[in-house]
Motif scaffolding. Structure first.
Motif, short mmCIF file in Angstrom:
data_model
loop_
_atom_site.label_atom_id
_atom_site.label_comp_id
_atom_site.label_asym_id
_atom_site.label_seq_id
_atom_site.Cartn_x
_atom_site.Cartn_y
_atom_site.Cartn_z
N GLU A 193 0.82 -1.21 0.00
CA GLU A 193 0.00 0.00 0.00
C GLU A 193 0.86 1.26 0.00
O GLU A 193 0.45 2.29 -0.54
N ARG B 270 1.29 3.03 -3.27
CA ARG B 270 0.15 3.60 -3.98
C ARG B 270 0.38 5.05 -4.44
O ARG B 270 -0.02 5.41 -5.56
N GLY C 4 -0.38 4.32 -7.93
CA GLY C 4 -1.82 4.58 -8.05
C GLY C 4 -2.64 3.30 -8.11
O GLY C 4 -2.49 2.40 -7.27
N ASP C 5 -3.47 3.18 -9.14
CA ASP C 5 -4.39 2.05 -9.25
C ASP C 5 -3.69 0.74 -9.59
O ASP C 5 -4.34 -0.31 -9.62
N ILE D 189 -1.75 -0.61 -7.68
CA ILE D 189 -1.81 -1.34 -6.41
C ILE D 189 -3.27 -1.68 -6.16
O ILE D 189 -4.14 -0.80 -6.13
N GLU E 71 -6.85 -3.30 -4.37
CA GLU E 71 -7.52 -3.00 -3.11
C GLU E 71 -6.92 -3.79 -1.95
O GLU E 71 -6.94 -3.35 -0.81
N GLY F 263 -3.82 -4.36 -1.53
CA GLY F 263 -2.46 -3.92 -1.27
C GLY F 263 -1.40 -4.68 -2.04
O GLY F 263 -0.22 -4.63 -1.68
#
Length: 630
Positions: A72, A75, A79-80, A82, A84, A86
């Motif tokens: 995480e 991120r 950005g995206d 990574i 949800e 992590g």
């Protein structure tokens, strides 16, 4: 001095102002025709791309070394990419691997290495004012710059960068709908490579023309430094091989955008048969590797040429086997064009054909071994000066040997079938091509930095940089041989689901930690490089007591290199520790522009004959001046 040499000097006596271009900042430092400025542009661009490529390698090594870790914290950077949960997105992982390979092979070790030192050293070491075409030289860099901008933009494509591996094999790379990384990111990759290939061809043609046509008086091919031989042969290889990659990329663009079927046939996506037939993805492999294997030597030969110069200079000995070194480079160049299919042993080729390519591949080890033997023999009983450049050169020899030995293993088709696409292959080419060429590039920067910028780099930081990099390279790539033999495949996102590989988890973590430390150590060099430009101590005219012509120029030569007449060459470039030189008033080196008539005590029998002929030419010239009718 002979009358021939006098005639050349008389024709070329110009003031320094004639060669200095008094333009503005844009013409002097941006769109410059000066080969030295263009070399610095290539070098700084290469450093930028090395940071990007190294950063990408850290990202996928973090994933491989710590597959269960929560990422995480990445991120803000990714950005995206990574997820949800992590974790690093699998598509981005493949893109990072693809872009790392592309950047390091083409943008750092081809443009950054050859573009820098071919541009900087060819005119200086052959005694030329500049390249054959200053405009073509400038255009070559700016085409590379355009390629760089397009490739950099592709990193931020909405569907992700290209993710088909740096070899971009179809059908994955030929179908935009196959994966997200085959979309706009792949298109930008191909466009970038078109500009890159055009840049490389312009540069190569210029290098060849300059070496053939602009050598100063006395600079025969037999008196050229091995650096120039390596750049010259590399340019010939690039001129013959890069057009084939251009053709391969062009056909791939047609398949992607115009519905052709050069590489595609009988493709199903989600149960739907696509309207492609008659093509063959194996065709692309043949075209790609016809460039791909010569590319190994486009990367490696310049590094070997730089190493030859540094080892001889800092051993205070003539290079051992000068003609054998030239012959080995010519042999490598020829053989590099007829071994490409050893990359394709598992493609279903006829075993008899595979045996032929195996035989040719093993033969190429012979000229490579000649070079390694000659380096070691030059070092043997030499009065070695361990400068940072010398350490990196010795490191190259070590990596070249240890990586080359595994190349013999992979050249055997029976063994390669088992080891193909495992980490054994990754270890092999990162040692023999990646790390060895990088060490040669570093040796070149440390050795010629005083001539580039007029200042010395900090040696203490150079020593620290070398030892951290040398130890780190072996810590990263040597263990990969073991996990490769165990069957670890390349480009896999994670190995946690494979019971057979669970015992190597700690070793993978060790490799990743070593990679992080090694990449971090490169910032010592980056700091040293830019700090020394402004704060390094002023360099002497010839800080390494070298013999070649570039050290006869002013500390910071202007456009035109020599303020007066061009130097005349009388001897080969490796007159170090020559018996009798002290009686002639020299120490342990005699520069190339010193006439043979000035070193009668140290001349060989052949050189004494040539010196006597020079004296006779001089006497004849004086008599002609007194009596024009003679």
């Amino acid at each position: 001095m002979s009358s021939v040499a006098l005639d050349v000097e008389n024709k070329d006596v110009h003031s320094h102002d004639d060669h200095e271009h008094h333009g503005n900042f844009i013409t002097n430092y941006v769109f410059s025709f000066d080969h030295k400025v263009i070399a610095k542009q290539y070098l700084i661009s290469g450093i930028f791309w090395a940071i990007i490529g190294g950063g990408l390698s850290l990202l996928f090594r973090i994933q491989l070394g710590f597959p269960e870790a929560n990422l995480e914290w990445l991120r803000p950077l990714l950005g995206d990419w990574i997820t949800e949960s992590g974790k690093m997105d699998t598509t981005f992982y493949l893109a990072a691997v693809t872009m790392h390979g592309t950047i390091m092979v083409f943008f750092v070790l081809t443009a950054g290495l050859s573009g820098t030192f071919s541009n900087f050293l060819i005119p200086l070491q052959i005694g030329a004012r500049d390249m054959a075409s200053g405009f073509m030289n400038m255009l070559s860099y700016w085409l590379f710059f355009v390629a760089s901008v397009i490739m950099f933009i592709s990193l931020f494509a909405s569907t992700g960068p290209a993710s088909g591996g740096w070899v971009i094999y179809p059908p994955l790379s030929a179908l935009p709908q196959a994966v997200s990384g085959s979309g706009i990111g792949m298109t930008l990759w191909l466009v970038s490579m078109v500009f890159f290939i055009a840049s490389s061809l312009l540069g190569s043609i210029n290098y060849i023309s300059t070496v053939i046509n602009l050598r100063t008086a006395g600079m025969s091919f037999a008196k050229m430094p091995l650096t120039i031989w390596s750049f010259f042969i590399t340019a010939i290889i690039g001129t013959l091989s890069f057009p084939v990659l251009f053709a391969a990329a062009l056909l791939l663009v047609f398949d992607r955008s115009f519905g052709t079927s050069f590489y595609l046939s009988d493709i199903y996506i989600q149960g739907e048969l696509l309207e492609h037939s008659g093509g063959s993805p194996i065709l692309f492999q043949h075209l790609f590797w016809f460039l791909g294997h010569p590319e190994v030597y486009i990367v490696l030969l310049p590094a070997l040429g730089l190493t030859s110069e540094v080892i001889s200079t800092n051993s205070r000995k003539p290079i051992f086997g000068y003609r054998a070194m030239i012959g080995s480079m010519l042999g490598i160049a020829f053989l590099s064009f007829i071994v490409w299919a050893h990359h394709m042993f598992v493609s279903g080729m006829n075993p008899f054909l595979g045996t032929i390519f195996m035989f040719l591949t093993l033969i190429i080890a012979v000229p490579s071994a000649v070079k390694a033997f000659n380096y070691i023999t030059t070092l043997f009983r030499g009065n070695i000066i361990f400068t940072p450049a010398m350490l990196f050169s010795i490191g190259l020899v070590s990596l070249f040997i240890s990586g080359g030995v595994t190349g013999i293993i992979l050249g055997n088709s029976a063994l390669d079938i088992q080891l193909h696409d495992t980490y054994f292959v990754v270890a092999h080419f990162h040692l023999v091509m990646g790390s060895a060429a990088f060490f040669g590039m570093m040796a070149g920067v440390y050795h010629w930095y005083p001539k580039m910028f007029g200042r010395m780099m900090n040696s203490a930081m150079g020593y620290v940089h070398f030892w951290l990099t040398f130890i780190g390279a072996y810590m990263v790539f040597f263990p990969m041989h073991y996990i490769g033999i165990a069957g670890f495949p390349r480009r896999y996102y994670s190995f946690t689901n494979f019971d057979a590989f669970s015992t190597f988890t700690d070793l993978n973590t060790f490799i990743s930690i070593a990679a992080i430390l090694t990449v971090t150590a490169q910032f010592i060099f980056v700091f040293n490089f830019f700090w020394s430009m402004f704060r390094g101590r002023l360099a002497p005219l010839n800080p390494w007591n070298a013999t070649t012509l570039e050290w006869t120029t002013p500390r910071k030569p202007g456009h035109g290199n020599w303020p007066g007449a061009l130097p005349v060459v009388y001897r080969w470039p490796y007159d170090y520790s020559k018996p009798g030189a002290e009686k002639d008033g020299f120490t342990d080196f005699i520069p190339q522009n010193v006439p043979l008539s000035s070193t009668m005590s140290s001349n060989t029998p052949e050189e004494k004959v040539l010196a006597e002929l020079d004296e006779k030419f001089d006497q004849l010239g004086e008599e002609r001046e007194k009596n024009p009718f003679i």
